[in-house]
Design an enzyme around this catalytic site. Structure first.
Site, PDB file in Angstrom:
ATOM      1  N   HIS A 186       8.295  -5.710  10.661  1.00 39.51           N
ATOM      2  CA  HIS A 186       8.183  -5.802   9.393  1.00 39.51           C
ATOM      3  C   HIS A 186       9.129  -7.589   8.568  1.00 39.51           C
ATOM      4  O   HIS A 186      10.183  -7.229   7.181  1.00 39.51           O
ATOM      5  CB  HIS A 186      10.094  -4.633   9.817  1.00 39.51           C
ATOM      6  N   ARG A 203       7.673   6.369  18.264  1.00 40.22           N
ATOM      7  CA  ARG A 203       8.048   5.315  19.444  1.00 40.22           C
ATOM      8  C   ARG A 203       9.609   5.589  20.080  1.00 40.22           C
ATOM      9  O   ARG A 203      10.584   5.994  19.632  1.00 40.22           O
ATOM     10  CB  ARG A 203       7.510   3.864  19.158  1.00 40.22           C
ATOM     11  N   ARG A 215      -1.180  -8.610   3.441  1.00 35.57           N
ATOM     12  CA  ARG A 215      -0.810  -8.081   5.152  1.00 35.57           C
ATOM     13  C   ARG A 215      -1.034  -7.983   6.369  1.00 35.57           C
ATOM     14  O   ARG A 215      -2.708  -6.959   6.506  1.00 35.57           O
ATOM     15  CB  ARG A 215      -0.302  -6.040   4.380  1.00 35.57           C
ATOM     16  N   GLU A 224       7.877  -4.382  -0.190  1.00 33.77           N
ATOM     17  CA  GLU A 224       7.310  -5.381   0.780  1.00 33.77           C
ATOM     18  C   GLU A 224       5.886  -5.960  -0.319  1.00 33.77           C
ATOM     19  O   GLU A 224       5.313  -6.761  -0.133  1.00 33.77           O
ATOM     20  CB  GLU A 224       6.060  -4.738   2.159  1.00 33.77           C
ATOM     21  N   ASN A 273      -3.429  -3.809   1.827  1.00 29.18           N
ATOM     22  CA  ASN A 273      -2.906  -3.155   3.168  1.00 29.18           C
ATOM     23  C   ASN A 273      -4.263  -2.479   3.784  1.00 29.18           C
ATOM     24  O   ASN A 273      -4.252  -1.450   4.204  1.00 29.18           O
ATOM     25  CB  ASN A 273      -1.792  -2.527   3.544  1.00 29.18           C
TER      26      ASN A 273
END
Ligand code: AMP
Length: 398
Positions: free
Chosen positions: A179, A240, A90, A383, A9
């Site tokens: 996600h 956010r 990823r 993940e 990643n």
């Protein structure tokens, strides 16, 4: 030898990696390269002999990857081309181009590069990692797994923004979500736990980390997701804002003279829990509430309120909900958030048992009372394992 996949990643100044044994689901090694391109870089490698840390300048992703290989060679486990079934990468944005994983070749790289207009901070950084890893392991198959692919099944009614059609088409503006790897892993694990096939159940997934998103998964297929064109839409997050009236932006441009970049910075990096309470970390927010901080208390109320709105909306879209699953940093660790976000929903068959819910959950845990209409669970996300599995599945199909 077991089926091993190195999962990579890559960010703009970092590379996270994990060597996954797909048969057992175990991580054989994990590591992180940080501050690539800066004065001093940092390596952390955790393998069979514990943690190794190293500080040295890392000019670029390629030299970072070379040092990672050296760390594997010196501290284990074995990482040779022969011992690897695949390298899984990823990638944040697959647009409408990638509805599933893809075997990397030059053409796939070019498509990922084209999609950078939709994810300017992420796709180019992901590509740097892919290129460095391809250089290090030219004979091993490289597979890209996209954060958006799982949500490519959204119906048009869910992914279409009500704006001018031609403009939307010209600039590829629609809901892509994010996600996806986590939502897929968690919803499938939930089916397994209930002893069902994913096609037999409807699940609402609440991925609550520093970034946060909700999804509605009908029969194993994503039909709604709270993140939109970018990961800015939806739930309140660490930094956010999530949902906001877009007119706030025009208003701020006009009355505060803020530029596009300033507004981007405001909503992506200075809003959410940070903007409301002064900290993006839920642990600090709870501590502030305990110390009597009113701003922190309101911030949490906004956070719960938003989650509840999405649970209600997705309940309505699904018609019937078998399970609600919490995952990621906050979903797995924060019992206060879990119980408050779902309070008052008993008439929908949604209940959280205070005793079962208490504490951090390192493993899959039911937190609803036995016999409740909707099963509520915590399922730690993984993940890396999902990326490794998808890489192996793709290669098996060839
Ligand atoms: P993630 O992005 O999934 O790694 O989640 C990171 C976030 O999880 C942090 O910013 C914290 O807000 C939250 N978190 C981690 N550990 C805890 C904990 N023990 N209690 C509450 N929140 C936590």
């Amino acid at each position: 030898m077991s089926t091993r996949v190195l999962v990579v990643n890559s960010g703009s100044s970092s590379i996270k990696y994990q060597l996954v044994d797909v048969d057992s689901g175990e991580a054989l090694a994990t590591g992180l390269v940080e501050r690539i391109g800066q004065e001093m870089g940092a390596f952390k490698h955790e393998g069979p002999n514990g943690v190794v840390k190293l500080e040295q300048p890392v000019a670029d992703h390629e030299s970072g990857m070379a040092t990672v290989l050296a760390l594997f060679a010196e501290h284990g486990p074995e990482l040779t081309a022969e011992s690897l079934s695949a390298i899984g990468h990823r990638v944040v944005q697959g647009g409408s181009v990638f509805a599933g994983p893809a075997l990397v070749d030059d053409e796939v790289e070019a498509k990922i590069e084209d999609l950078a207009t939709l994810a300017p901070l992420h796709n180019p950084a992901n590509l740097q990692g892919i290129r460095a890893a391809r250089h290090a392991f030219p004979t091993v198959p490289h597979v890209v797994v996209f954060d958006t692919s799982f949500h490519q099944t959204l119906p048009a009614a869910a992914y279409t923004y009500a704006i001018d059609r031609d403009l939307a088409e010209k600039y590829a503006i629609r809901r892509y979500g994010a996600h996806g790897t986590s939502h897929k892993y968690v919803s499938r694990t939930m089916a397994e736990i209930l002893g069902k096939d994913p096609s037999e159940i409807n699940v609402i997934v609440l991925h609550l980390g520093n970034g946060a998103s909700a999804s509605a998964v009908r029969g194993g297929v994503s039909v709604e997701v709270s993140m939109g064109l970018t990961p800015l839409e939806g739930l309140v997050m660490g930094t956010r804002s999530g949902d906001i009236d877009p007119a706030v932006l025009f208003h701020l441009q006009r009355v505060a003279g803020m530029s596009t970049d300033e507004l981007d910075d405001l909503l992506n990096r200075k809003s959410g829990m940070l903007g409301l309470s002064g900290s993006s970390d839920m642990r600090d927010v709870h501590a502030a509430v305990e110390a009597g901080d009113e701003k922190a208390r309101t911030a949490l109320e906004v956070y719960y309120h938003r989650i509840k709105n999405y649970v209600g909306a997705y309940y309505a879209q699904l018609g019937h909900v078998d399970a609600i699953v919490f995952t990621a940093g906050i979903g797995e660790n924060d019992d206060i958030v879990r119980i408050n976000a779902l309070s008052g929903l008993e008439r929908l068959g949604i209940q959280v048992d205070a005793e079962r819910n208490a504490g951090r959950k390192k493993a899959e845990t039911q937190i609803s009372p036995d016999g409740a209409e909707v099963a509520v669970w915590v399922v730690p996300t993984n993940e890396e394992l999902e990326i490794a599995r998808e890489a192996v599945e793709l290669l098996a199909q060839r």
